[in-house]
Design a protein around this motif. Sequence first.
Motif, PDB file in Angstrom:
ATOM      1  N   ALA A  61     -71.753   1.690 -15.443  1.00 36.29           N
ATOM      2  CA  ALA A  61     -70.671   2.648 -15.177  1.00 36.29           C
ATOM      3  C   ALA A  61     -69.395   1.871 -14.901  1.00 36.29           C
ATOM      4  O   ALA A  61     -69.434   0.767 -14.351  1.00 36.29           O
ATOM      5  N   LYS A  62     -68.263   2.441 -15.289  1.00 34.99           N
ATOM      6  CA  LYS A  62     -67.006   1.720 -15.107  1.00 34.99           C
ATOM      7  C   LYS A  62     -66.617   1.590 -13.641  1.00 34.99           C
ATOM      8  O   LYS A  62     -65.795   0.749 -13.288  1.00 34.99           O
ATOM      9  N   GLU A  63     -67.208   2.423 -12.767  1.00 32.56           N
ATOM     10  CA  GLU A  63     -66.937   2.324 -11.338  1.00 32.56           C
ATOM     11  C   GLU A  63     -67.774   1.229 -10.664  1.00 32.56           C
ATOM     12  O   GLU A  63     -67.584   0.924  -9.501  1.00 32.56           O
ATOM     13  N   TYR A  64     -68.719   0.662 -11.414  1.00 29.74           N
ATOM     14  CA  TYR A  64     -69.626  -0.354 -10.879  1.00 29.74           C
ATOM     15  C   TYR A  64     -68.975  -1.745 -10.912  1.00 29.74           C
ATOM     16  O   TYR A  64     -68.064  -1.996 -11.716  1.00 29.74           O
ATOM     17  N   PRO A  65     -69.497  -2.649 -10.081  1.00 30.31           N
ATOM     18  CA  PRO A  65     -69.095  -4.054 -10.227  1.00 30.31           C
ATOM     19  C   PRO A  65     -69.427  -4.532 -11.635  1.00 30.31           C
ATOM     20  O   PRO A  65     -70.515  -4.250 -12.164  1.00 30.31           O
ATOM     21  N   ALA A  66     -68.488  -5.225 -12.257  1.00 30.33           N
ATOM     22  CA  ALA A  66     -68.694  -5.682 -13.635  1.00 30.33           C
ATOM     23  C   ALA A  66     -69.851  -6.669 -13.719  1.00 30.33           C
ATOM     24  O   ALA A  66     -70.152  -7.390 -12.766  1.00 30.33           O
ATOM     25  N   PHE A  67     -70.488  -6.711 -14.871  1.00 32.17           N
ATOM     26  CA  PHE A  67     -71.658  -7.564 -15.092  1.00 32.17           C
ATOM     27  C   PHE A  67     -71.339  -9.036 -14.774  1.00 32.17           C
ATOM     28  O   PHE A  67     -72.211  -9.801 -14.372  1.00 32.17           O
ATOM     29  N   TYR A  68     -70.099  -9.439 -14.991  1.00 32.49           N
ATOM     30  CA  TYR A  68     -69.728 -10.849 -14.850  1.00 32.49           C
ATOM     31  C   TYR A  68     -69.226 -11.218 -13.451  1.00 32.49           C
ATOM     32  O   TYR A  68     -69.074 -12.400 -13.144  1.00 32.49           O
ATOM     33  N   THR A  69     -68.929 -10.209 -12.611  1.00 37.05           N
ATOM     34  CA  THR A  69     -68.366 -10.527 -11.306  1.00 37.05           C
ATOM     35  C   THR A  69     -69.410 -11.230 -10.444  1.00 37.05           C
ATOM     36  O   THR A  69     -70.590 -11.324 -10.820  1.00 37.05           O
ATOM     37  N   ARG A  70     -69.004 -11.730  -9.297  1.00 33.60           N
ATOM     38  CA  ARG A  70     -69.909 -12.551  -8.481  1.00 33.60           C
ATOM     39  C   ARG A  70     -70.078 -11.966  -7.082  1.00 33.60           C
ATOM     40  O   ARG A  70     -69.213 -11.241  -6.596  1.00 33.60           O
ATOM     41  N   LYS A  71     -71.195 -12.331  -6.457  1.00 33.59           N
ATOM     42  CA  LYS A  71     -71.576 -11.728  -5.170  1.00 33.59           C
ATOM     43  C   LYS A  71     -71.458 -12.739  -4.028  1.00 33.59           C
ATOM     44  O   LYS A  71     -71.426 -13.962  -4.229  1.00 33.59           O
ATOM     45  N   PHE A  72     -71.435 -12.216  -2.807  1.00 38.00           N
ATOM     46  CA  PHE A  72     -71.423 -13.023  -1.591  1.00 38.00           C
ATOM     47  C   PHE A  72     -72.698 -13.860  -1.532  1.00 38.00           C
ATOM     48  O   PHE A  72     -73.790 -13.385  -1.840  1.00 38.00           O
ATOM     49  N   HIS A  73     -72.552 -15.106  -1.114  1.00 40.23           N
ATOM     50  CA  HIS A  73     -73.686 -16.030  -1.182  1.00 40.23           C
ATOM     51  C   HIS A  73     -74.521 -16.084   0.097  1.00 40.23           C
ATOM     52  O   HIS A  73     -75.543 -16.779   0.121  1.00 40.23           O
ATOM     53  N   TYR A  74     -74.129 -15.366   1.146  1.00 38.36           N
ATOM     54  CA  TYR A  74     -74.980 -15.310   2.336  1.00 38.36           C
ATOM     55  C   TYR A  74     -76.103 -14.306   2.102  1.00 38.36           C
ATOM     56  O   TYR A  74     -75.857 -13.167   1.699  1.00 38.36           O
ATOM     57  N   ASP A  75     -77.320 -14.729   2.366  1.00 40.34           N
ATOM     58  CA  ASP A  75     -78.481 -13.874   2.135  1.00 40.34           C
ATOM     59  C   ASP A  75     -79.402 -13.971   3.346  1.00 40.34           C
ATOM     60  O   ASP A  75     -80.121 -14.963   3.518  1.00 40.34           O
ATOM     61  N   TYR A  76     -79.395 -12.926   4.174  1.00 44.99           N
ATOM     62  CA  TYR A  76     -80.167 -12.941   5.413  1.00 44.99           C
ATOM     63  C   TYR A  76     -81.673 -12.795   5.160  1.00 44.99           C
ATOM     64  O   TYR A  76     -82.471 -12.966   6.079  1.00 44.99           O
ATOM     65  N   ASP A  77     -82.058 -12.473   3.933  1.00 42.01           N
ATOM     66  CA  ASP A  77     -83.479 -12.346   3.617  1.00 42.01           C
ATOM     67  C   ASP A  77     -84.115 -13.687   3.251  1.00 42.01           C
ATOM     68  O   ASP A  77     -85.334 -13.783   3.139  1.00 42.01           O
ATOM     69  N   GLN A  78     -83.288 -14.682   3.026  1.00 40.54           N
ATOM     70  CA  GLN A  78     -83.817 -15.994   2.697  1.00 40.54           C
ATOM     71  C   GLN A  78     -83.926 -16.849   3.958  1.00 40.54           C
ATOM     72  O   GLN A  78     -82.972 -16.971   4.716  1.00 40.54           O
ATOM     73  N   LYS A  79     -85.091 -17.429   4.149  1.00 41.26           N
ATOM     74  CA  LYS A  79     -85.293 -18.294   5.308  1.00 41.26           C
ATOM     75  C   LYS A  79     -84.522 -19.602   5.147  1.00 41.26           C
ATOM     76  O   LYS A  79     -84.292 -20.065   4.023  1.00 41.26           O
ATOM     77  N   ILE A  80     -84.137 -20.165   6.275  1.00 43.99           N
ATOM     78  CA  ILE A  80     -83.481 -21.469   6.287  1.00 43.99           C
ATOM     79  C   ILE A  80     -84.416 -22.459   6.962  1.00 43.99           C
ATOM     80  O   ILE A  80     -84.801 -22.268   8.116  1.00 43.99           O
ATOM     81  N   ASN A  81     -84.799 -23.497   6.234  1.00 45.77           N
ATOM     82  CA  ASN A  81     -85.765 -24.482   6.744  1.00 45.77           C
ATOM     83  C   ASN A  81     -87.038 -23.790   7.229  1.00 45.77           C
ATOM     84  O   ASN A  81     -87.566 -24.099   8.306  1.00 45.77           O
ATOM     85  N   ALA A  82     -87.513 -22.836   6.447  1.00 40.90           N
ATOM     86  CA  ALA A  82     -88.761 -22.102   6.717  1.00 40.90           C
ATOM     87  C   ALA A  82     -88.702 -21.255   7.975  1.00 40.90           C
ATOM     88  O   ALA A  82     -89.733 -20.793   8.463  1.00 40.90           O
ATOM     89  N   SER A  83     -87.509 -21.008   8.511  1.00 38.40           N
ATOM     90  CA  SER A  83     -87.383 -20.158   9.696  1.00 38.40           C
ATOM     91  C   SER A  83     -86.434 -19.001   9.411  1.00 38.40           C
ATOM     92  O   SER A  83     -85.470 -19.140   8.652  1.00 38.40           O
ATOM     93  N   SER A  84     -86.708 -17.860  10.020  1.00 34.12           N
ATOM     94  CA  SER A  84     -85.933 -16.644   9.784  1.00 34.12           C
ATOM     95  C   SER A  84     -84.635 -16.661  10.582  1.00 34.12           C
ATOM     96  O   SER A  84     -84.478 -17.409  11.546  1.00 34.12           O
ATOM     97  N   TRP A  85     -83.716 -15.814  10.160  1.00 33.35           N
ATOM     98  CA  TRP A  85     -82.460 -15.647  10.879  1.00 33.35           C
ATOM     99  C   TRP A  85     -82.711 -14.907  12.189  1.00 33.35           C
ATOM    100  O   TRP A  85     -83.546 -14.008  12.254  1.00 33.35           O
ATOM    101  N   LYS A  86     -81.967 -15.266  13.214  1.00 30.86           N
ATOM    102  CA  LYS A  86     -81.950 -14.451  14.416  1.00 30.86           C
ATOM    103  C   LYS A  86     -81.135 -13.186  14.161  1.00 30.86           C
ATOM    104  O   LYS A  86     -80.230 -13.170  13.325  1.00 30.86           O
ATOM    105  N   LYS A  87     -81.470 -12.154  14.899  1.00 30.32           N
ATOM    106  CA  LYS A  87     -80.712 -10.910  14.777  1.00 30.32           C
ATOM    107  C   LYS A  87     -79.239 -11.143  15.087  1.00 30.32           C
ATOM    108  O   LYS A  87     -78.354 -10.551  14.462  1.00 30.32           O
ATOM    109  N   THR A  88     -78.976 -12.033  16.035  1.00 29.45           N
ATOM    110  CA  THR A  88     -77.589 -12.298  16.442  1.00 29.45           C
ATOM    111  C   THR A  88     -76.780 -12.995  15.355  1.00 29.45           C
ATOM    112  O   THR A  88     -75.552 -13.051  15.437  1.00 29.45           O
ATOM    113  N   GLN A  89     -77.453 -13.561  14.343  1.00 27.83           N
ATOM    114  CA  GLN A  89     -76.737 -14.303  13.308  1.00 27.83           C
ATOM    115  C   GLN A  89     -76.405 -13.444  12.094  1.00 27.83           C
ATOM    116  O   GLN A  89     -75.726 -13.908  11.185  1.00 27.83           O
ATOM    117  N   LYS A  90     -76.855 -12.212  12.077  1.00 23.86           N
ATOM    118  CA  LYS A  90     -76.587 -11.318  10.958  1.00 23.86           C
ATOM    119  C   LYS A  90     -75.364 -10.461  11.289  1.00 23.86           C
ATOM    120  O   LYS A  90     -75.369  -9.740  12.274  1.00 23.86           O
TER     121      LYS A  90
END
Length: 818
Positions: A476-505
């Motif tokens: 849809a033309k109201e959608y983000p374009a196929f080529y645009t880019r997204k924010f690189h912070y991802d709270y679902d990905q663990k860092i050094n095998a440990s989860s994010w604290k709630k306070t860091q989101k």
Amino acid sequence: MADFSHRYLKNDYSSNDGFRKSRNIHKEESKKESDEKTIPAFRRESLRISYMYFSIDREVRNAQRTLPLPEVVDLMEIHFFKVFDQKLRKSFSIEYGLEVVEYSNFNKSVLFEINDQGLFESFVAHLFLVFDLKDNDSYEHKPYNKLALIYSFNFFSAIKRQGVISGSEAYLVSLCELTNNYIHELQLEFMLAYLEQNNIDFTYDSAIPDMLVVNLGKTVSMNELTDNFDIIRLVTSARAPVIKPGEYGTPRREYGFDVNVPEDIPLVGVIDTGISAIEPLNPVLSDLFIDHTGKGAYWDDSGHGTMVGGLLAFGADFYQGNKELIAKAKLVPIKVIHHENDDINIIRLLKDLREAHHAFGIRLFNMSLNLPGNKSYNSQIGKLAYELDKLAYEEDLMIFVSVGNSLREDIEFWLTEGKDPGDIYTHFFYNSVEALEGHDCSFTNIMEPAEAMNLIAVGALAGNLEEELNLGITPAKEYPAFYTRKFHYDYDQKINASSWKKTQKNKNLIKPDLVFEGGDFLDNDAGMEILRSPLDATQPYFGRCSGTSLATPLVTSLAAEIIHAYPKLKMESVKALLVNSTVSPAGKNPVHFQNGNEKLYKKLVGNGKPTYHNLLENDKNSIVLIVEDSISYDQVKGIPVQLPKSFAVCTTGKLQVTATLVYKFLPVRNNHLAYLPLHISFGIFKPLAAVELAHNKIDNKYKLNSGNSWSEDFHGVEDRVFSNVQKIDFLLSPSHLACTGSQFHIGVRCSGKKDIPESDLDHLMKGDHPFSIVLKLREIPQKKNDAISGTLYQDIVALNSLELVTDISGDVDLEAGL
């Protein structure tokens, strides 16, 4: 405009030094570390492997040194399960001779300098004690117990110092800030002398001590630099990837419109490929210019800077088909590259931006260029982004940057096998494994310097501001374009095998800041129409193109209109006005972003698309109030706003409240978690003096409605990730104000981190920190056919101390060229 213009809010406010910082602790925050005090066999083996490769890489580096440096130093990275705090920093320094050079992965990964080889032998000895542990052996109260916090570690080898390389000869060389200043200065002096002796062209400025730009020739290789100089942190290409306009345009034989240039429209610097002096742009081209290429600032070989300049000068009005276009800005070409994919001299650019601001009074800049390569998930702020953040803090200026584009060839590749664009659309950005096997979704993350927090990053929507239905590949033309880019912070990905604290989101922290139309792939008619040279062989007069490079100047053009209407506004206020005007471009629940993709939508559109309605002026039912102020550390302020008393007993109307806080800050370099050390937040409450705001828990007793509190939390301050842009939006009915005297207070508070370098802490504790709040009030009917007063604007003006924002600033002496 004067009748309904924006106003400064100047009501007398109360303030209090110090405020309540304790609260009831959530269960997650009070959880203790696991009672298990053993190191499992697989982790012991992982540490053993880390040490094996560490030893090999250390030996290889020392064997590969080819230059007689007066002093050398070894660096290592350690990746921890938890945040490496001040207490651990002190312990690792005293016990192991390891000094912190840089924090990354939100301070769970640390780059260390091995500063004392004798003490470091204790680290090695403790490792061997860990290797020899049995499965049930406890590390509690053992001298090596801190090693249980380590996920992995590695030697900082030459290959670790090489980033994205695109085959160019010019490289951006980022430098470490070694804790041993003597060795740092010796190596820097040796490196600069070595480059000079080998006739290597380079740019270095002690005012920008963390980087230099080096144009390597045949006498010195990149490997030679990374193999020898320990002060080198990262070498990356300085090449700026540019999307060139397409080969097909709308056949025209003339431009077909006249240009009206109002007086006192602002100067805007266009950091790009130059701007061609074509007929419609001649009236808006300034005599001022900066040219890094020596080819001429008004010669645009690629056409990129010309299309950007045209959209900036005329804004979205360019697409209205008018015979006369009113210019929004005067353009100052800042030509940093001549051909697409040329190299940018970053250091020269940084110096020239400051000079352009000081000498010519330029406050707005557009940079539809990025460094090559995407940001890795959860990676720290880059060196260029840091320098631009620092510049924007020190000067009253704003830089609009594009988030970058995914390559057209990459998108085409995934569509060649008959895949439906709608089926793979969201998978292209995230969770690519099943739908697009072999595609790495991190490649769709933003590009530097879009992560900079004092700037405005812009992404693209698929529409092209024409009436036709979307012809491209985006659903849809109201959608983000196929080529645009997204924010690189991802709270679902663990860092050094440990989860994010709630306070860091932090829900407020997001890039891009804004989105606007940028056209779509792959049908040519889905692109944006742009200005071209009449001499262009394939696209005379007009062409077509798509990209975030086009969306960015359209937003910059809106900022220019704001500055023309309100020249006195600070840049934080301009940013706050833009963010406060945003809406979700695809509505509340876009179909493709449901069922778990809601967060992805936010990472692509940021705060949303700015809307022209109420951006510059109001009407009789609405008003925009602006607070420009500063606040000191540990201070609270309460700013009253009086509404008409009749509103509290009204039965047909309600109040839409939209407010945005923006503040700028001095970033802490080489510290991911404390990059933004300053916390300012705000809220809208029942009438409260600052002393009451400071010492009382904000519960329902003080809230205007149950869902409205402080815009951002600061508790657990050292682990917090802050945002310097915060927006709130809610409705007030008359019942909410019945017992408040038709008044509410804007509360503002300031705190910050203390686990930062002494100079940064001194600035934080002793400085006054500027902020802006934009508050929009709109009266709307409770039911569709209910009547409203029609006097909100004039009532607010009559009941509050307000000031017009329309006085013109002093003149600036201008000279051509830099």
